[in-house]
Design a protein around this motif. Structure first.
Motif, PDB file in Angstrom:
ATOM      1  N   THR A  66       0.815  -1.222   0.000  1.00 27.77           N
ATOM      2  CA  THR A  66       0.000   0.000   0.000  1.00 27.77           C
ATOM      3  C   THR A  66       0.848   1.271   0.000  1.00 27.77           C
ATOM      4  N   ARG A  67       2.156   1.106  -0.153  1.00 26.35           N
ATOM      5  CA  ARG A  67       3.076   2.245  -0.178  1.00 26.35           C
ATOM      6  C   ARG A  67       2.928   3.106   1.074  1.00 26.35           C
ATOM      7  N   THR A  68       2.858   2.423   2.202  1.00 25.84           N
ATOM      8  CA  THR A  68       2.740   3.081   3.496  1.00 25.84           C
ATOM      9  C   THR A  68       4.104   3.130   4.168  1.00 25.84           C
ATOM     10  N   ALA A  69       4.403   4.242   4.810  1.00 22.59           N
ATOM     11  CA  ALA A  69       5.729   4.430   5.392  1.00 22.59           C
ATOM     12  C   ALA A  69       6.027   3.450   6.517  1.00 22.59           C
ATOM     13  N   LEU A 176     -10.098  -7.612   1.289  1.00 22.33           N
ATOM     14  CA  LEU A 176      -8.853  -8.327   1.061  1.00 22.33           C
ATOM     15  C   LEU A 176      -8.588  -8.501  -0.427  1.00 22.33           C
ATOM     16  N   SER A 177      -9.621  -8.699  -1.209  1.00 27.86           N
ATOM     17  CA  SER A 177      -9.444  -8.841  -2.656  1.00 27.86           C
ATOM     18  C   SER A 177      -8.872  -7.562  -3.264  1.00 27.86           C
ATOM     19  N   ASP A 178      -9.303  -6.412  -2.776  1.00 26.54           N
ATOM     20  CA  ASP A 178      -8.770  -5.138  -3.273  1.00 26.54           C
ATOM     21  C   ASP A 178      -7.326  -4.950  -2.827  1.00 26.54           C
ATOM     22  N   LEU A 179      -7.037  -5.336  -1.605  1.00 29.00           N
ATOM     23  CA  LEU A 179      -5.680  -5.192  -1.081  1.00 29.00           C
ATOM     24  C   LEU A 179      -4.698  -6.053  -1.867  1.00 29.00           C
ATOM     25  N   ALA A 180      -5.141  -7.236  -2.286  1.00 33.59           N
ATOM     26  CA  ALA A 180      -4.257  -8.177  -2.971  1.00 33.59           C
ATOM     27  C   ALA A 180      -4.190  -7.943  -4.483  1.00 33.59           C
ATOM     28  N   GLU A 181      -5.031  -7.065  -5.004  1.00 39.26           N
ATOM     29  CA  GLU A 181      -5.022  -6.840  -6.447  1.00 39.26           C
ATOM     30  C   GLU A 181      -3.677  -6.264  -6.893  1.00 39.26           C
ATOM     31  N   GLY A 182      -3.020  -6.958  -7.783  1.00 44.35           N
ATOM     32  CA  GLY A 182      -1.697  -6.533  -8.247  1.00 44.35           C
ATOM     33  C   GLY A 182      -0.582  -6.878  -7.285  1.00 44.35           C
ATOM     34  N   PRO A 184       0.359 -10.294  -5.619  1.00 42.82           N
ATOM     35  CA  PRO A 184       0.184 -11.729  -5.314  1.00 42.82           C
ATOM     36  C   PRO A 184       0.847 -12.144  -4.016  1.00 42.82           C
ATOM     37  N   GLU A 185       1.847 -11.383  -3.557  1.00 45.62           N
ATOM     38  CA  GLU A 185       2.507 -11.725  -2.303  1.00 45.62           C
ATOM     39  C   GLU A 185       1.550 -11.568  -1.112  1.00 45.62           C
ATOM     40  N   ILE A 186       0.600 -10.646  -1.231  1.00 48.94           N
ATOM     41  CA  ILE A 186      -0.399 -10.482  -0.178  1.00 48.94           C
ATOM     42  C   ILE A 186      -1.317 -11.694  -0.142  1.00 48.94           C
ATOM     43  N   ARG A 187      -1.739 -12.114  -1.309  1.00 48.28           N
ATOM     44  CA  ARG A 187      -2.606 -13.290  -1.398  1.00 48.28           C
ATOM     45  C   ARG A 187      -1.909 -14.512  -0.803  1.00 48.28           C
ATOM     46  N   GLU A 188      -0.654 -14.697  -1.156  1.00 49.52           N
ATOM     47  CA  GLU A 188       0.083 -15.851  -0.656  1.00 49.52           C
ATOM     48  C   GLU A 188       0.279 -15.776   0.857  1.00 49.52           C
ATOM     49  N   ALA A 189       0.525 -14.585   1.368  1.00 48.51           N
ATOM     50  CA  ALA A 189       0.734 -14.433   2.808  1.00 48.51           C
ATOM     51  C   ALA A 189      -0.532 -14.783   3.587  1.00 48.51           C
ATOM     52  N   PHE A 190      -1.684 -14.401   3.051  1.00 48.40           N
ATOM     53  CA  PHE A 190      -2.934 -14.683   3.744  1.00 48.40           C
ATOM     54  C   PHE A 190      -3.368 -16.140   3.581  1.00 48.40           C
ATOM     55  N   LEU A 191      -2.758 -16.838   2.645  1.00 47.29           N
ATOM     56  CA  LEU A 191      -3.068 -18.254   2.476  1.00 47.29           C
ATOM     57  C   LEU A 191      -2.073 -19.168   3.198  1.00 47.29           C
ATOM     58  N   ALA A 217     -12.884  -8.094   5.187  1.00 48.12           N
ATOM     59  CA  ALA A 217     -12.302  -6.746   5.199  1.00 48.12           C
ATOM     60  C   ALA A 217     -11.343  -6.615   6.371  1.00 48.12           C
ATOM     61  N   ILE A 218     -10.263  -5.888   6.171  1.00 52.99           N
ATOM     62  CA  ILE A 218      -9.302  -5.657   7.244  1.00 52.99           C
ATOM     63  C   ILE A 218      -9.022  -4.163   7.361  1.00 52.99           C
ATOM     64  N   VAL A 219      -8.560  -3.769   8.525  1.00 51.53           N
ATOM     65  CA  VAL A 219      -8.095  -2.404   8.748  1.00 51.53           C
ATOM     66  C   VAL A 219      -6.588  -2.389   8.520  1.00 51.53           C
ATOM     67  N   THR A 220      -6.089  -1.370   7.849  1.00 48.15           N
ATOM     68  CA  THR A 220      -4.655  -1.287   7.580  1.00 48.15           C
ATOM     69  C   THR A 220      -4.038  -0.092   8.296  1.00 48.15           C
ATOM     70  N   THR A 221      -2.763  -0.225   8.585  1.00 46.70           N
ATOM     71  CA  THR A 221      -2.035   0.893   9.176  1.00 46.70           C
ATOM     72  C   THR A 221      -2.046   2.089   8.237  1.00 46.70           C
ATOM     73  N   GLY A 222      -1.960   1.822   6.936  1.00 48.95           N
ATOM     74  CA  GLY A 222      -2.010   2.906   5.967  1.00 48.95           C
ATOM     75  C   GLY A 222      -3.320   3.670   6.031  1.00 48.95           C
ATOM     76  N   GLY A 223      -4.417   2.940   6.190  1.00 50.65           N
ATOM     77  CA  GLY A 223      -5.710   3.597   6.296  1.00 50.65           C
ATOM     78  C   GLY A 223      -5.782   4.509   7.509  1.00 50.65           C
ATOM     79  N   ILE A 224      -5.194   4.069   8.626  1.00 49.01           N
ATOM     80  CA  ILE A 224      -5.173   4.898   9.830  1.00 49.01           C
ATOM     81  C   ILE A 224      -4.296   6.125   9.615  1.00 49.01           C
ATOM     82  N   LEU A 225      -3.135   5.932   9.009  1.00 46.54           N
ATOM     83  CA  LEU A 225      -2.223   7.057   8.767  1.00 46.54           C
ATOM     84  C   LEU A 225      -2.853   8.127   7.882  1.00 46.54           C
ATOM     85  N   GLU A 226      -3.714   7.716   6.977  1.00 38.58           N
ATOM     86  CA  GLU A 226      -4.343   8.669   6.056  1.00 38.58           C
ATOM     87  C   GLU A 226      -5.563   9.358   6.650  1.00 38.58           C
TER      88      GLU A 226
END
Length: 238
Positions: A66-69, A176-182, A184-191, A217-226
């Protein structure tokens, strides 16, 4: 599935509400001025949020996607003689440590401190946000599957629900589907260990498991930072 996860999040947030009442009317001492003590690079208050990476590999992986710091987030609380932070350790669950130890060895670019806007100054008395995290979440296991609600927590969820219990929505859950779009490492990590996933108990394959969990659905640190509900405390632009 998304609505189900969202309802669980709001239902769980209602569990925080009585704690907030207790905090405001019973447990918290009168507000004090945070400027009376300086034990960090900023005039800290209970309830401040600390963002950093290097605590949880999945948090950091999500941050990269998510390009989060920063990958992880913790809550500052008043402690005996010095500020502490409550955070989620992937091995030990929801725990705490001294703020100094939490940021030890990190430079000014390696972590950041934020404050929920328009919150009362509770000083060294625990704020509603920090009190929620300490009393409700402390001691619970880490949630490796990132499911909102239940008895296990992940870092962004703990902060999100603690703030929500204080009446502040800091982020919106992401599918989660939106988070993993583009990514694949996210998809693999959650599996990873998908056979142990609570939602995949009766699923026969990895693909079948993904079909089930991608709608959560999950909450992300990036979402909180924004979130516009936060103001940055440290480091500030020179």
């Amino acid at each position: 599935m998304f609505r189900s996860a969202w309802r669980r999040g709001h239902g769980y947030a209602r569990r925080f509400a009585p704690i907030l009442v207790c905090c405001v009317y019973v447990a918290c001492p009168p507000p004090a001025q945070a400027s009376e003590w300086r034990e960090a690079e900023w005039d800290w208050r209970a309830g401040d949020l600390i963002f950093r990476s290097g605590l949880d590999p999945l948090d950091d992986l999500i941050a990269q996607a998510t390009r989060t710091a920063f990958g992880s987030v913790a809550i500052v609380r008043a402690g005996s003689g010095a500020p502490h932070v409550v955070y989620v350790d992937p091995e030990n669950g929801v725990t705490e440590t001294l703020l100094d130890d939490f940021i030890s060895g990190l430079g000014a670019d390696d972590y950041a401190a934020y404050r929920v806007r328009n919150m009362a100054d509770w000083g060294q008395g625990d704020s509603p946000v920090s009190y929620n995290a300490l009393l409700v979440a402390y001691g619970h296991a880490a949630d490796r599957f990132r499911l909102v609600g239940g008895d296990a927590y992940y870092g962004a969820e703990m902060v999100y629900l603690a703030a929500l219990g204080a009446g502040v929505a800091l982020a919106s859950p992401v599918m989660l589907s939106d988070l993993a779009e583009g990514h694949p490492e996210i998809r693999e990590a959650f599996l990873t260990d998908w056979q142990d996933h609570p939602y995949c108990t009766y699923v026969a394959s990895r693909e079948g498991c993904w079909d089930v969990i991608k709608g959560t659905a999950i909450v992300t640190t990036g979402g909180i930072l924004e979130s516009p509900g936060l103001e940055k405390l440290y480091p500030l632009a020179e």
